[in-house]
Every structure is written in structure tokens, then in C-alpha cells.
Design a protein around this motif. Structure first.
Motif, PDB file in Angstrom:
ATOM      1  N   ASN A  61      38.168  -2.093 157.267  1.00 15.55           N
ATOM      2  CA  ASN A  61      38.990  -2.562 156.161  1.00 15.55           C
ATOM      3  C   ASN A  61      40.336  -2.980 156.718  1.00 15.55           C
ATOM      4  O   ASN A  61      40.640  -2.742 157.887  1.00 15.55           O
ATOM      5  CB  ASN A  61      39.156  -1.484 155.082  1.00 15.55           C
ATOM      6  N   THR A  63      44.542  -2.764 156.344  1.00 19.14           N
ATOM      7  CA  THR A  63      45.641  -1.992 155.760  1.00 19.14           C
ATOM      8  C   THR A  63      46.530  -2.931 154.955  1.00 19.14           C
ATOM      9  O   THR A  63      46.344  -4.154 154.935  1.00 19.14           O
ATOM     10  CB  THR A  63      46.478  -1.326 156.865  1.00 19.14           C
ATOM     11  N   HIS A  64      47.542  -2.361 154.291  1.00 17.72           N
ATOM     12  CA  HIS A  64      48.463  -3.175 153.493  1.00 17.72           C
ATOM     13  C   HIS A  64      49.256  -4.137 154.361  1.00 17.72           C
ATOM     14  O   HIS A  64      49.755  -5.158 153.880  1.00 17.72           O
ATOM     15  CB  HIS A  64      49.421  -2.273 152.713  1.00 17.72           C
ATOM     16  N   THR A  65      49.352  -3.831 155.646  1.00 20.47           N
ATOM     17  CA  THR A  65      50.075  -4.716 156.560  1.00 20.47           C
ATOM     18  C   THR A  65      49.144  -5.720 157.236  1.00 20.47           C
ATOM     19  O   THR A  65      49.570  -6.496 158.090  1.00 20.47           O
ATOM     20  CB  THR A  65      50.799  -3.893 157.641  1.00 20.47           C
ATOM     21  N   LYS A  67      46.514  -4.935 159.141  1.00 20.98           N
ATOM     22  CA  LYS A  67      45.932  -4.427 160.392  1.00 20.98           C
ATOM     23  C   LYS A  67      44.524  -3.921 160.131  1.00 20.98           C
ATOM     24  O   LYS A  67      44.258  -3.262 159.139  1.00 20.98           O
ATOM     25  CB  LYS A  67      46.793  -3.298 160.954  1.00 20.98           C
ATOM     26  N   ARG A  68      43.631  -4.229 161.051  1.00 24.55           N
ATOM     27  CA  ARG A  68      42.248  -3.808 160.912  1.00 24.55           C
ATOM     28  C   ARG A  68      42.086  -2.328 161.235  1.00 24.55           C
ATOM     29  O   ARG A  68      42.636  -1.833 162.205  1.00 24.55           O
ATOM     30  CB  ARG A  68      41.367  -4.634 161.855  1.00 24.55           C
ATOM     31  N   LYS A  69      41.338  -1.596 160.406  1.00 22.95           N
ATOM     32  CA  LYS A  69      41.005  -0.181 160.657  1.00 22.95           C
ATOM     33  C   LYS A  69      39.490  -0.053 160.676  1.00 22.95           C
ATOM     34  O   LYS A  69      38.820  -0.198 159.659  1.00 22.95           O
ATOM     35  CB  LYS A  69      41.590   0.710 159.558  1.00 22.95           C
ATOM     36  N   ASP A 184      42.279  -0.072 166.848  1.00 24.28           N
ATOM     37  CA  ASP A 184      41.789  -0.311 165.487  1.00 24.28           C
ATOM     38  C   ASP A 184      40.934   0.843 164.993  1.00 24.28           C
ATOM     39  O   ASP A 184      40.887   1.128 163.796  1.00 24.28           O
ATOM     40  CB  ASP A 184      40.976  -1.614 165.438  1.00 24.28           C
ATOM     41  N   GLY A 187      43.612   3.644 164.319  1.00 23.87           N
ATOM     42  CA  GLY A 187      44.689   3.337 163.383  1.00 23.87           C
ATOM     43  C   GLY A 187      46.040   3.602 164.016  1.00 23.87           C
ATOM     44  O   GLY A 187      46.987   4.046 163.347  1.00 23.87           O
TER      45      GLY A 187
END
Length: 234
Positions: A61, A63-65, A67-69, A184, A187
Motif C-alpha cells: 500500500n 502511505t500518506h506521503t 511511500k510504498r509499504k 519498503d 517502512g
């Protein structure tokens, strides 16, 4: 390409009636996805069921920024969907990390087959329960009480179990793992992840060569991520 139905060899379909399994195979198709192909996207309708036959894929998914997690890494035999009902859009992304052959069948047809065979329905439920269990385990390991080195060690140990191959030096994780990819998964910033890899290397828990990571001693690695200790205490 396939002389016989490859679905027969998958754990997912071990309790499915043979005749029905043949119908499933003929109602779907095998698609080849090159490396870094997006199979499913978050917030988009899910009209197909995807089952990994060869290669590997990641579920992630953003993140709000932005960035891939990375949440999961899946190999052959895995039901990739987070759900098999088309009542709502997906919430996760699925992307191949190797050239992959994936069996694709429409959600509507797959649900019809599930209605006909409880063994298939049960298998889908078990597959999804395993994902929930793994997610719970990951959440436990993201608590602040566990140091980042141990988080990384836990993830590498799990990857060595799922995708490892025995070598003379230990268990090599059988696909490329860049620092960015590991970041990633954790996180964490890339710089932090690079430092963590250096720490595990200094502790002689892993060896990194050309994006390949070898777990030098699985027992020591397991002990370290669980307790923070390298050797057994007397």
C-alpha cells in the motif's frame, strides 16, 4: 504450454472436486506478467481472481506521503486477492517482482464454483485466514519494544523460510533484495535500512552479495530476532 492442469498441484485446490477443477481451468486463462507489472490497484474494482503459478509478487500500500509499504511477498500457489467478492474496490496494490505466470478467472465465475464445492470455499477461507494471521504477526513486530535490527532479522528469517535455498554457506533468499526494497518492507528510510544491514552483517548473521542475502545460521538468526541475543545463555 501446460500439458496438464497445473491447478491440481496447488495446495489451494487440494480438496476441490477434480471435475470442477477442470472446469475452473477451462474458464480461466494464464497471463504472463513481466517484472514490475501492476496486477491489481487500490481503489479500483476487482473483477478477476488471480492465482500465482510461477514467479513472485508483492502486496503493498502507499502511505500518506506516497511511500510504498510492502506487506506480503507471495510465491507460486498463492491466491493474490485480498478478497474475492466484487462488492467493493480493492485497498491494496499487487505487483510482480519477477516475470510471473498468473491464472486469471472472473470473480463471477469463481464464486459460482465456490457455491458448487464447499472444499473450494473452505480453501479460500483458509488462505485468507493465513494472511490475517501473518498480518497480526507483522503488527506485533512493529511495536516500539522491538529494535529495528530485530525487525529486519525477523523479516529476512521469514523470507529464508519461504523462498530460501540451501547453500554451503547457509540459506540464500532466492531473489534480489535491494536496500530500497528492504526499506519498503520495514517502512524505514533507505539510509537506516542500509545501516541495519551493516549491523546484521557485522554480527555475522547475514551476508550480502549483489542484492542476494544469505542467512548464515538460521538458528542464530531466529534467536536474535526473538530475544536480541546472538548465542544461547547458560
Amino acid at each position: 504450454m501446460y500439458r496438464e492442469n497445473p491447478l491440481k498441484k496447488l495446495e489451494l485446490f487440494k480438496e476441490t472436486q477434480p471435475e470442477l477443477l477442470g472446469q475452473i481451468w477451462h474458464q480461466g486463462k494464464v497471463e504472463i506478467f513481466p517484472k514490475q507489472s501492476v496486477v491489481m490497484r487500490a481503489r479500483e474494482p476487482l473483477k478477476s481472481v488471480y492465482i500465482q503459478l510461477t514467479g513472485k509478487s508483492i502486496i503493498y500500500n502507499l502511505t500518506h506521503t506516497g511511500k510504498r509499504k510492502i506487506i506480503f511477498i507471495f510465491g507460486p500457489g498463492t491466491l493474490l486477492n485480498e478478497h474475492v467478492l466484487d462488492t467493493h474496490n480493492g485497498s491494496l496494490f499487487c505487483e510482480t517482482i519477477e516475470t510471473s505466470r498468473i491464472f486469471v478467472i472472473s470473480v463471477c465465475r469463481f464464486l459460482e464454483f465456490m457455491e458448487k464445492d464447499f472444499g473450494l470455499t473452505k480453501a479460500v477461507l483458509v488462505a485468507q485466514e493465513k494472511k490475517v494471521w501473518r498480518m497480526g504477526h507483522q503488527l506485533k513486530n512493529t511495536m516500539g519494544s522491538i529494535y529495528m535490527e530485530r525487525k529486519l532479522a525477523a523479516k529476512l528469517w521469514k523470507l529464508s523460510r519461504d523462498f530460501g535455498r540451501e547453500t554451503k554457506d547457509g540459506i540464500e533468499i532466492n531473489f534480489n533484495l535491494s536496500i530500497t526494497f528492504l526499506a519498503d518492507m520495514l517502512g524505514a528510510p533507505r539510509e537506516t535500512t542500509s545501516r541495519l544491514c551493516g549491523t546484521l552483517t557485522e554480527l555475522r548473521l547475514i551476508r550480502m552479495e549483489r542484492k542476494r542475502i544469505t542467512i548464515l545460521d538460521a538458528d542464530r538468526m531466529s534467536r536474535f530476532y526473538k530475544t536480541g541475543q546472538i548465542s544461547e545463555t547458560l
